[in-house]
Design an enzyme around this catalytic site. Structure first.
Site, short mmCIF file in Angstrom:
data_model
loop_
_atom_site.label_atom_id
_atom_site.label_comp_id
_atom_site.label_asym_id
_atom_site.label_seq_id
_atom_site.Cartn_x
_atom_site.Cartn_y
_atom_site.Cartn_z
N SER A 30 26.16 60.43 9.42
CA SER A 30 25.70 59.05 9.56
C SER A 30 24.40 58.87 10.34
CB SER A 30 26.80 58.18 10.17
OG SER A 30 27.84 57.99 9.25
N SER A 64 26.29 56.05 7.82
CA SER A 64 26.54 54.63 8.06
C SER A 64 25.43 53.93 8.85
CB SER A 64 27.86 54.46 8.81
OG SER A 64 27.81 55.07 10.10
N LYS A 110 22.53 50.35 16.79
CA LYS A 110 23.53 50.10 15.75
C LYS A 110 24.62 49.15 16.25
CE LYS A 110 26.33 53.04 12.62
NZ LYS A 110 26.66 54.46 12.36
#
Length: 541
Positions: free
Chosen positions: A231, A207, A126
């Site tokens: 997330s 997220s 990420k």
């Protein structure tokens, strides 16, 4: 996505029951065939579809593949699926050194050195995790689009040491979904909107939207996400993946753009429990740069795969969150089948009420996040290789560059955080105590009083439509908050499908009980086998 509803309501009540519309986000009858439709109609014969880490190791050992050839296949797949074809938009940046890393691992293998199960394995991470290389680290924010980290995050360093190939970075909800109460998950001003690979007009959740979409679409062997509240587990669930949110302290947060020091953690997102367990052990460990990891001393397992027992449900007692048993007819049927599977494999099911005890805690948790985000981000930016040096600078940049930075939703959460004081404020200290202590006590008491090995529920509802105008909306349910607020471990495993959309089942337990929930998750996975690769359909139906 769940945090959006959480912030709008200020309590856990906003994460429970609601009506879910399963209709398409846009009428399919009036649409001409798009690239996504064409991709769905074309046989997806990618050689590495659904491949596991173990299989890749076997093929490299037999010399059928090399790390370079595997990396090349994934890079081609990203070009075909992510940038063209369905255009998932899950990868925000490719690592220019990926092939060089693969070559180095191949040379070591040829010389008789294999570092471990991740040797030569391509991984996507990420874009809020520092890498001290040619890749940016931005949390998807154009405000720090110039940021090249000075050094690796601790977990990025461990990835390199394990022999993994850093394939690239994934898109995410900007600032890890901590910018606006009207945001759309999976959208960032730097990366744009990521799509769900099952139904392309659906939101992949956030997220860790890019990590979820990419791993599910077979753009990498395995991915890494981060979680403050939902997330990792939410995008894992709606993208048909296994996701593990570790106990806060199992993985170091050093070098990760922060929201909350009490709730943040990174974790693996994979297509199988075994692959997630391999990654979990490889990146765990104490780090003096993150004092929370000092609590993990003597509690870390270097190899969580030893807890993979297909008969692991036998004799176990599992609490079922009552609020997760009546969501909507499609979800209820899937969850009932899952509970029947658990019972058929020897587990005893006990109904419990956790959410009822935590109904008012959400307001305190949001207060904690506001204070900790300001403190943590200011510290991160003060040392970053970016012209933007503080949260106030971020807010100012976004206002000056509103057409690019804020075309759909604004930054009221950033502004609320910036208005808070320091971590010595009484409001903050009281909120931390209420959030963490009450939540941990509630979970631990339920486990103890009912002699439970874990608590289960659907992870969340089905993927919602991408809506850049109105932002995210309630998808019916979410089970991320209790473990998130407590800092406790959480695993989600594919549970079933409706309307072509996947959903996961969750298992949570007490601190550093990763081994226990991995055993349960694996036993359920082996008994149910619900993972199905995506077909890149344009709309539902």
């Amino acid at each position: 996505m769940q945090r959006r509803n959480f912030l709008k309501t200020g309590s856990l009540a906003g994460l429970t029951l609601a009506t879910l519309g399963a209709a398409s986000c846009s009428p399919s009858s009036s649409k001409k065939e798009s690239p996504g439709d064409a991709a769905a109609n074309k046989t997806d014969d990618f050689a590495l579809n659904e491949v596991t880490i173990d299989t890749l190791q076997e093929k490299m050992k037999s010399k059928e593949y090399t790390s370079r050839s595997i990396t090349e296949m994934y890079l081609k797949r990203i070009d075909e699926i992510d940038k063209n074809g369905p255009k998932l938009n899950s990868v925000i940046e490719i690592n220019k050194d990926a092939l060089n890393m693969a070559d180095a691992m191949d040379k070591e293998r040829a010389a008789g050195k294999v570092r471990g199960p991740l040797h030569g394995i391509p991984v996507l991470i990420k874009d809020n995790i520092n890498t001290g290389d040619n890749m940016h680290t931005t949390a998807g924010a154009s405000a720090i689009g110039d940021n090249f980290a000075k050094q690796d995050a601790f977990i990025a360093h461990k990835l390199r040491a394990a022999g993994a190939v850093l394939l690239g970075k994934t898109n995410l909800s900007e600032w890890a979904n901590f910018r606006s109460t009207h945001s759309t998950s999976g959208w960032s001003s730097r990366g744009g909107q990521t799509k769900c690979p099952y139904i392309l007009d659906r939101n992949p959740s956030g997220s860790s939207a890019g990590s979820g979409s990419a791993a599910s679409a077979n753009l990498c062997a395995i991915a890494i996400g981060t979680e403050t509240d939902g997330s990792i587990v939410s995008p894992s669930s709606v993208n048909g993946l296994v996701g593990i949110k570790p106990t806060v302290g199992l993985w170091s947060r050093f070098g990760i753009i922060p929201i909350s020091k009490t709730q943040d953690t990174a974790g693996p997102m994979a297509r199988t429990v075994r692959d997630a367990a391999i990654m979990l052990g490889a990146l765990a460990g104490e780090d003096p740069q993150d004092v929370y990891t000092l609590t993990s001393k003597g509690k870390v397992e270097p190899d969580y795969t030893k807890f993979l027992n297909a008969d692991g449900l036998k004799g176990k007692r599992i609490g079922v969150e009552k609020d997760g048993m009546k969501i909507n007819p499609a979800m209820d049927a899937i969850f009932k089948e899952a509970l029947d599977t658990l019972k058929s494999k020897g587990a005893t099911i006990v109904e419990v009420e956790l959410y009822k005890q935590l109904k008012e805690i959400g307001k305190n948790s949001f207060t904690v996040l506001l204070y900790e985000f300001k403190d943590g981000l200011n510290k991160y930016l003060s040392e970053a290789n970016s012209k933007t040096k503080s949260l106030a600078d971020v807010i100012a940049f976004n206002k000056t560059n509103e057409p690019k930075a804020m075309p759909f939703f604004k930054q009221e959460i950033l502004e609320q955080a910036n208005a808070k004081g320091g971590l010595d404020a009484k409001e903050y200290l009281d909120a931390v105590k209420k959030t963490t202590t009450i939540t941990r006590n509630a979970i631990d008491k339920l486990l103890k009083d009912n002699k439970l090995d874990a608590i289960t529920a659907p992870t969340n509802g089905f993927a919602v439509c991408i809506d850049l105008v109105n932002g995210d909306y309630d998808n019916g349910f979410g089970f991320s908050s209790p473990a998130a607020m407590a800092g406790y471990p959480h695993i989600t495993v594919p549970m079933g499908y409706a309307y072509g959309l996947p959903v996961g089942i969750s298992f949570i337990s007490s601190a550093y009980k990763e081994a226990d929930i991995i055993t349960l998750g694996y036993a359920y996975e082996q008994a149910s086998k619900k993972r199905v690769k995506p077909e890149f359909k344009e709309v539902v139906g």
